[in-house]
Scaffold this motif. Structure first.
Motif, PDB file in Angstrom:
ATOM      1  N   UNK A 119       0.826  -1.204   0.000  1.00 35.08           N
ATOM      2  CA  UNK A 119       0.000   0.000   0.000  1.00 35.08           C
ATOM      3  C   UNK A 119       0.863   1.258   0.000  1.00 35.08           C
ATOM      4  N   UNK A 120       0.182   2.421   0.033  1.00 37.16           N
ATOM      5  CA  UNK A 120       0.850   3.721   0.027  1.00 37.16           C
ATOM      6  C   UNK A 120       0.277   4.577   1.152  1.00 37.16           C
ATOM      7  N   UNK A 121       1.153   5.322   1.809  1.00 42.30           N
ATOM      8  CA  UNK A 121       0.695   6.306   2.799  1.00 42.30           C
ATOM      9  C   UNK A 121       0.490   7.636   2.083  1.00 42.30           C
ATOM     10  N   UNK A 144       5.400   4.753  -1.071  1.00 40.74           N
ATOM     11  CA  UNK A 144       5.324   3.294  -1.098  1.00 40.74           C
ATOM     12  C   UNK A 144       5.775   2.715   0.229  1.00 40.74           C
ATOM     13  N   UNK A 145       5.117   1.644   0.665  1.00 41.47           N
ATOM     14  CA  UNK A 145       5.414   1.023   1.948  1.00 41.47           C
ATOM     15  C   UNK A 145       6.241  -0.259   1.823  1.00 41.47           C
ATOM     16  N   UNK A 171      -0.642  20.222   8.257  1.00 41.11           N
ATOM     17  CA  UNK A 171      -1.080  18.888   7.838  1.00 41.11           C
ATOM     18  C   UNK A 171      -2.594  18.889   7.725  1.00 41.11           C
ATOM     19  N   UNK A 172      -3.073  18.465   6.580  1.00 41.31           N
ATOM     20  CA  UNK A 172      -4.515  18.479   6.318  1.00 41.31           C
ATOM     21  C   UNK A 172      -5.119  17.089   6.436  1.00 41.31           C
ATOM     22  N   UNK A 173      -4.422  16.096   5.872  1.00 38.69           N
ATOM     23  CA  UNK A 173      -5.005  14.752   5.895  1.00 38.69           C
ATOM     24  C   UNK A 173      -3.935  13.696   5.709  1.00 38.69           C
ATOM     25  N   UNK A 174      -4.118  12.567   6.373  1.00 38.09           N
ATOM     26  CA  UNK A 174      -3.293  11.391   6.124  1.00 38.09           C
ATOM     27  C   UNK A 174      -4.222  10.188   5.970  1.00 38.09           C
ATOM     28  N   UNK A 175      -3.770   9.212   5.207  1.00 43.63           N
ATOM     29  CA  UNK A 175      -4.585   8.016   4.976  1.00 43.63           C
ATOM     30  C   UNK A 175      -3.701   6.930   4.390  1.00 43.63           C
ATOM     31  N   UNK A 176      -4.248   5.744   4.297  1.00 45.30           N
ATOM     32  CA  UNK A 176      -3.582   4.618   3.637  1.00 45.30           C
ATOM     33  C   UNK A 176      -4.427   4.236   2.427  1.00 45.30           C
ATOM     34  N   UNK A 177      -3.803   4.170   1.253  1.00 47.35           N
ATOM     35  CA  UNK A 177      -4.512   3.852   0.020  1.00 47.35           C
ATOM     36  C   UNK A 177      -3.800   2.708  -0.691  1.00 47.35           C
ATOM     37  N   UNK A 178      -4.481   2.127  -1.657  1.00 45.74           N
ATOM     38  CA  UNK A 178      -3.951   0.938  -2.337  1.00 45.74           C
ATOM     39  C   UNK A 178      -3.040   1.261  -3.509  1.00 45.74           C
TER      40      UNK A 178
END
Length: 353
Positions: free
Chosen positions: A130-132, A161-162, A328-335
């Protein structure tokens, strides 16, 4: 900001190595490392963009003679200066603001509270494939004209990339409607491994969670920077790790470790790049005359951003001159790289996300 400069073809690497060879010695005072790396990243992407454009008849590659002075300013760390603090920013530098209560908690007690709040968060699930995703607002300083010019608030999105790596393709960055690849650092011919330059979730999970052991690790592993106090370098290294998707136990340990660094203080009033008020955790680099500050929300103690400014007059600015500011506005984990978390488009121009 991670040092994720682009490198691809041997010809492109040769250009960069030649530019690096021509750089002058660093200035007596220098930007906090976050601002230095951001400018380095942007300028290296500009080099890549111009080289790619040289294949088109309508544009020519910028001559190295024109590129070197601008790149040298960034890489030598003299992209300081900017604009003097005004209004709330000036009051924040002084540590007070009208109509707001003064926070008198000692820095150690405050960092323990921030550590506790971070440690109570739920641990996310992050796979190696996944990607941060991180979105932030940034004010930038440009010296291309020879004078400091501060940009309007800009929006940056990154996908990191993780995979443990080493990787030659680290992810993507998007700014001003353009998307660029983030490739291995210059010199990492086999790719950039997970670490300070590419802090993956799994690498962060591997760090010691005992604050004393973590601090020993940071002092042993943080890269040395000429003319920068060692304590300041470690403080700024911790700051570079903040703000992304992080294991709660690691975040808690980092804040406890920061409380043990000599010279760390709290600033009762602080603002991020969008003007959100908060509490600051700061350290002054007396050698370079720079104040570096992390900003936290007053209510839930979540990380909001960072800023830095001069505390001594310098050839490129007076005391109080802002050097860098983010939110910082937003963080998430995406595919996938380039994939936006749900609801991102609707908040793109908002300050709070």
């Amino acid at each position: 900001m991670n040092d994720t400069t682009a490198s691809a073809s041997p010809e492109r690497r040769d250009d960069r190595e030649e530019i690096a060879r021509l750089l002058p010695a660093p200035a007596e005072r220098d930007l906090p490392r976050e601002g230095h790396l951001r400018h380095k990243e942007l300028l290296m992407r500009q080099i890549d963009r111009d080289r790619a454009a040289s294949a088109r008849p309508s544009r020519r590659l910028l001559r190295p003679a024109l590129l070197v002075p601008v790149t040298a300013l960034a890489l030598a760390g003299v992209l300081a200066g900017g604009f003097a603090l005004e209004g709330g920013d000036r009051e924040a530098a002084a540590g007070t603001a009208p109509g707001t209560a003064t926070d008198m908690r000692p820095v150690a007690a405050l960092l323990r509270e921030i550590s506790g709040a971070a440690g109570r968060k739920a641990a996310p699930v992050v796979r190696d494939d996944q990607f941060v995703y991180t979105r932030e607002k940034v004010r930038e300083v440009d010296l291309t004209s020879g004078k400091a010019v501060v940009s309007p608030l800009k929006d940056y999105e990154k996908w990191i990339a993780q995979e443990p790596g080493p990787l030659k393709r680290l992810g993507l960055i998007r700014s001003d409607g353009e998307t660029f690849p983030l490739n291995a650092e210059l010199g990492d011919t086999n790719g950039t491994p997970a670490g300070f330059s590419r802090p993956t979730y799994q690498w962060l999970s591997s760090l010691p969670t005992d604050p004393a052991k973590l601090l020993d690790y940071l002092y042993a592993r943080t890269p040395r920077v000429d003319r920068r106090e060692r304590d300041q370098a470690v403080f700024e290294q911790i700051g570079e790790l903040l703000g992304g998707v992080m294991p709660p136990r690691t975040a808690a340990a980092l804040y406890e470790a920061a409380a043990r660094i000599p010279g760390v203080t709290r600033t009762p009033q602080a603002w991020d790049a969008t003007g959100r008020p908060g509490i600051g955790i700061a350290r002054d680099d007396e050698r370079n005359g720079v104040h570096t500050e992390w900003v936290f929300d007053r209510k839930d103690l979540s990380f909001l951003g960072y800023r830095s400014y001069l505390i001594k007059d310098a050839p490129y600015g007076r005391a109080g001159t802002l050097l860098s500011s983010t939110a910082q506005i937003r963080t998430a984990v995406v595919d996938k790289a380039g994939e936006e978390p749900p609801g991102t488009a609707g908040t793109r121009d908002d300050h709070t996300g």
